[in-house]
Design a protein around this motif. Structure first.
Motif, mmCIF file in Angstrom:
data_model
loop_
_atom_site.group_PDB
_atom_site.id
_atom_site.type_symbol
_atom_site.label_atom_id
_atom_site.label_comp_id
_atom_site.label_asym_id
_atom_site.label_seq_id
_atom_site.Cartn_x
_atom_site.Cartn_y
_atom_site.Cartn_z
ATOM 1 N N VAL A 90 52.555 77.015 43.144
ATOM 2 C CA VAL A 90 51.140 77.268 42.879
ATOM 3 C C VAL A 90 50.539 76.114 42.083
ATOM 4 O O VAL A 90 49.438 75.617 42.386
ATOM 5 C CB VAL A 90 50.966 78.599 42.123
ATOM 6 N N LEU A 91 51.265 75.644 41.070
ATOM 7 C CA LEU A 91 50.791 74.516 40.273
ATOM 8 C C LEU A 91 50.700 73.248 41.128
ATOM 9 O O LEU A 91 49.788 72.436 40.951
ATOM 10 C CB LEU A 91 51.731 74.296 39.093
ATOM 11 N N SER A 92 51.618 73.118 42.085
ATOM 12 C CA SER A 92 51.566 71.979 43.007
ATOM 13 C C SER A 92 50.299 72.013 43.848
ATOM 14 O O SER A 92 49.666 70.978 44.085
ATOM 15 C CB SER A 92 52.794 71.988 43.924
ATOM 16 N N ARG A 93 49.933 73.179 44.318
ATOM 17 C CA ARG A 93 48.714 73.301 45.131
ATOM 18 C C ARG A 93 47.481 72.919 44.317
ATOM 19 O O ARG A 93 46.559 72.275 44.826
ATOM 20 C CB ARG A 93 48.578 74.728 45.669
ATOM 21 N N LEU A 94 47.465 73.299 43.056
ATOM 22 C CA LEU A 94 46.349 72.906 42.194
ATOM 23 C C LEU A 94 46.335 71.386 41.993
ATOM 24 O O LEU A 94 45.278 70.760 42.012
ATOM 25 C CB LEU A 94 46.457 73.613 40.844
ATOM 26 N N ALA A 95 47.513 70.806 41.810
ATOM 27 C CA ALA A 95 47.594 69.357 41.581
ATOM 28 C C ALA A 95 47.141 68.567 42.801
ATOM 29 O O ALA A 95 46.618 67.460 42.670
ATOM 30 C CB ALA A 95 49.030 68.971 41.208
ATOM 31 N N LEU A 96 47.346 69.111 43.981
ATOM 32 C CA LEU A 96 46.972 68.419 45.210
ATOM 33 C C LEU A 96 45.501 68.620 45.576
ATOM 34 O O LEU A 96 45.015 67.954 46.491
ATOM 35 C CB LEU A 96 47.869 68.887 46.366
ATOM 36 N N ARG A 97 44.815 69.514 44.884
ATOM 37 C CA ARG A 97 43.374 69.694 45.085
ATOM 38 C C ARG A 97 42.666 68.698 44.161
ATOM 39 O O ARG A 97 42.840 68.760 42.934
ATOM 40 C CB ARG A 97 42.982 71.132 44.746
ATOM 41 N N PRO A 98 41.907 67.744 44.689
ATOM 42 C CA PRO A 98 41.326 66.677 43.862
ATOM 43 C C PRO A 98 40.607 67.168 42.614
ATOM 44 O O PRO A 98 40.733 66.582 41.544
ATOM 45 C CB PRO A 98 40.370 65.974 44.831
ATOM 46 N N GLU A 99 39.850 68.273 42.733
ATOM 47 C CA GLU A 99 39.086 68.744 41.582
ATOM 48 C C GLU A 99 39.979 69.235 40.440
ATOM 49 O O GLU A 99 39.594 69.160 39.271
ATOM 50 C CB GLU A 99 38.148 69.887 41.995
ATOM 51 N N PHE A 100 41.173 69.722 40.771
ATOM 52 C CA PHE A 100 42.065 70.276 39.754
ATOM 53 C C PHE A 100 43.223 69.336 39.406
ATOM 54 O O PHE A 100 44.030 69.664 38.535
ATOM 55 C CB PHE A 100 42.648 71.613 40.236
ATOM 56 N N SER A 101 43.325 68.200 40.089
ATOM 57 C CA SER A 101 44.513 67.356 39.948
ATOM 58 C C SER A 101 44.719 66.852 38.518
ATOM 59 O O SER A 101 45.844 66.814 38.011
ATOM 60 C CB SER A 101 44.438 66.173 40.920
ATOM 61 N N GLY A 102 43.633 66.475 37.847
ATOM 62 C CA GLY A 102 43.762 65.937 36.498
ATOM 63 C C GLY A 102 44.320 66.941 35.510
ATOM 64 O O GLY A 102 45.274 66.653 34.777
ATOM 65 N N VAL A 103 43.737 68.125 35.477
ATOM 66 C CA VAL A 103 44.201 69.136 34.518
ATOM 67 C C VAL A 103 45.590 69.655 34.889
ATOM 68 O O VAL A 103 46.402 69.963 34.009
ATOM 69 C CB VAL A 103 43.194 70.302 34.434
ATOM 70 N N ALA A 104 45.881 69.751 36.184
ATOM 71 C CA ALA A 104 47.209 70.203 36.606
ATOM 72 C C ALA A 104 48.273 69.182 36.222
ATOM 73 O O ALA A 104 49.370 69.542 35.760
ATOM 74 C CB ALA A 104 47.224 70.453 38.111
ATOM 75 N N ALA A 105 47.980 67.896 36.405
ATOM 76 C CA ALA A 105 48.935 66.848 36.031
ATOM 77 C C ALA A 105 49.196 66.871 34.535
ATOM 78 O O ALA A 105 50.341 66.702 34.085
ATOM 79 C CB ALA A 105 48.410 65.487 36.468
ATOM 80 N N ALA A 106 48.134 67.066 33.737
ATOM 81 C CA ALA A 106 48.311 67.137 32.288
ATOM 82 C C ALA A 106 49.186 68.325 31.899
ATOM 83 O O ALA A 106 50.038 68.222 31.001
ATOM 84 C CB ALA A 106 46.949 67.236 31.608
#
Length: 364
Positions: free
Chosen positions: A86-102
């Motif tokens: 689930v966290l991977s899917r968020l990271a691969l969505r451009p809008e959420f990638s920054g916060v997910a990577a952090a």
């Protein structure tokens, strides 16, 4: 009564206007998909991923409750493959990638790659290559080792590992650490031959690689020559930072005038950083180091070293060759003896050229 009704209607009108413009509202967001995400991030994330309105997503990213739930999801991902997916899917969505990577970087590594299904393992590898938390290399190296029996899978994970590590040396370092870690665990069969072949394939370029400086300069000039870039500040800024990153990887670029000239034309701030780094290099009395030798240079040097050893052994065996010619001349007569003498002379000529020209060695 009419005045009272008007007074009562006015607050409602203002409240409606505030709700229509999220930037004016100071109250926390509260809509079904966010509530579900706060209660259970794994179950609630798919609804957030379906959001399309930019304004809503911006409000979501600024919401403290969303950030708290995202941290909870990242913590859960260290123990649960489903949460990691689930966290991977968020990271691969451009809008959420920054916060997910952090969030990934602030927590520990995910469960072993073997605990993910094959499709989920690919998805996780893509997300880790994009987010690049500090522990990503070891996870990707383990994924590659577990995929060795399957050509398409090992090629996929090898590419993600190379991209994340920045090159072959980083990938090999991560693989070495993973192999050492596996030695302490249960013994499992590993196809070292397939692994080495894969790494050799990664190290062979399709064509001759130009010098580092020439590659950066030509790429930058090609991009700048495109008219669409002339007014694109973001492209120019990122291109300048790319060149600065190049100087960090190869400090020889710091003193290359063409590189500095291009950086200065793109971004004065980045150019000042590059100039400062170059001045520091010169202040230490250092010359710009040579670029890291490429694969072709390493092969050539290895071949030269092998040639030195072969020539040394040949020099030791020269006496044996001379005695063989002497025995041949003693046992043949007439034209055979002449042929033997000519063969000996030709052999001496060739060996003199090889030793004299190749390594400046005189044969006594």
């Amino acid at each position: 009564m009419r005045k009272t009704a008007t007074a009562q209607a006015t607050p409602g009108k203002h409240a409606k206007e505030k709700r229509a413009d999220g930037r004016l509202s100071r109250e926390p967001l509260d809509f079904p998909s966010l509530r579900k995400f706060k209660i259970d991030p794994v179950e609630g994330a798919p609804a957030l991923l379906r959001l399309q309105r930019r304004e809503t997503i911006e409000q979501l990213l600024a919401d403290a409750e969303f950030a708290k739930a995202l941290r909870a999801l990242a913590a859960k991902a260290t123990k649960s493959p489903s949460a990691a997916v689930v966290l991977s899917r968020l990271a691969l969505r451009p809008e959420f990638s920054g916060v997910a990577a952090a969030a990934m970087g602030a927590t520990g590594s995910w469960p072993e790659p073997s605990s993910f299904t094959a499709p989920d393992r690919r998805l996780a590898a893509d997300a880790l290559e994009l987010a690049r938390p500090s522990w990503a290399l070891l996870w990707l190296a383990k994924a590659l080792l577990s995929a060795l029996p399957y050509v398409d899978l090992r090629r996929f994970f090898a590419s993600r590992l190379l991209l994340s590590s920045g090159g072959l040396a980083g990938a090999i370092d991560a693989l070495t650490k993973s192999l050492v870690a596996l030695e302490s665990g249960p013994r499992v069969g590993r196809d070292y031959l397939a692994l080495i072949h894969e790494l050799r394939s990664c190290s062979r370029p399709a064509a001759a690689v130009p010098s580092v400086a020439a590659a950066f300069v030509e790429f930058a000039r090609t991009v700048i020559s495109d008219r669409s870039v002339s007014n694109d500040a973001q492209v120019k800024s990122d291109l300048a930072e790319l060149l600065r990153d190049g100087t960090a990887a190869d400090r020889g670029l710091l003193l290359d005038e063409k590189v500095l000239e291009i950086v200065a034309s793109l971004d004065q701030g980045v150019a000042a950083q590059v100039r400062a780094a170059a001045a520091e290099l010169l202040a230490k009395g250092q010359k710009a180091p040579r670029a890291t030798p490429g694969q072709v240079d390493l092969i050539r040097e290895a071949a030269s070293s092998d040639a030195d050893q072969a020539l040394g052994r040949a020099l030791q065996d020269m006496g044996v060759l001379a005695r063989q010619f002497e025995q041949l001349e003693a046992n043949v007569e007439g034209k055979g003896a002449d042929c033997a003498r000519r063969a000996r002379g030709a052999s001496d000529l060739v060996l003199q050229w090889v030793f004299g020209r190749r390594r400046a060695i005189e044969i006594s």
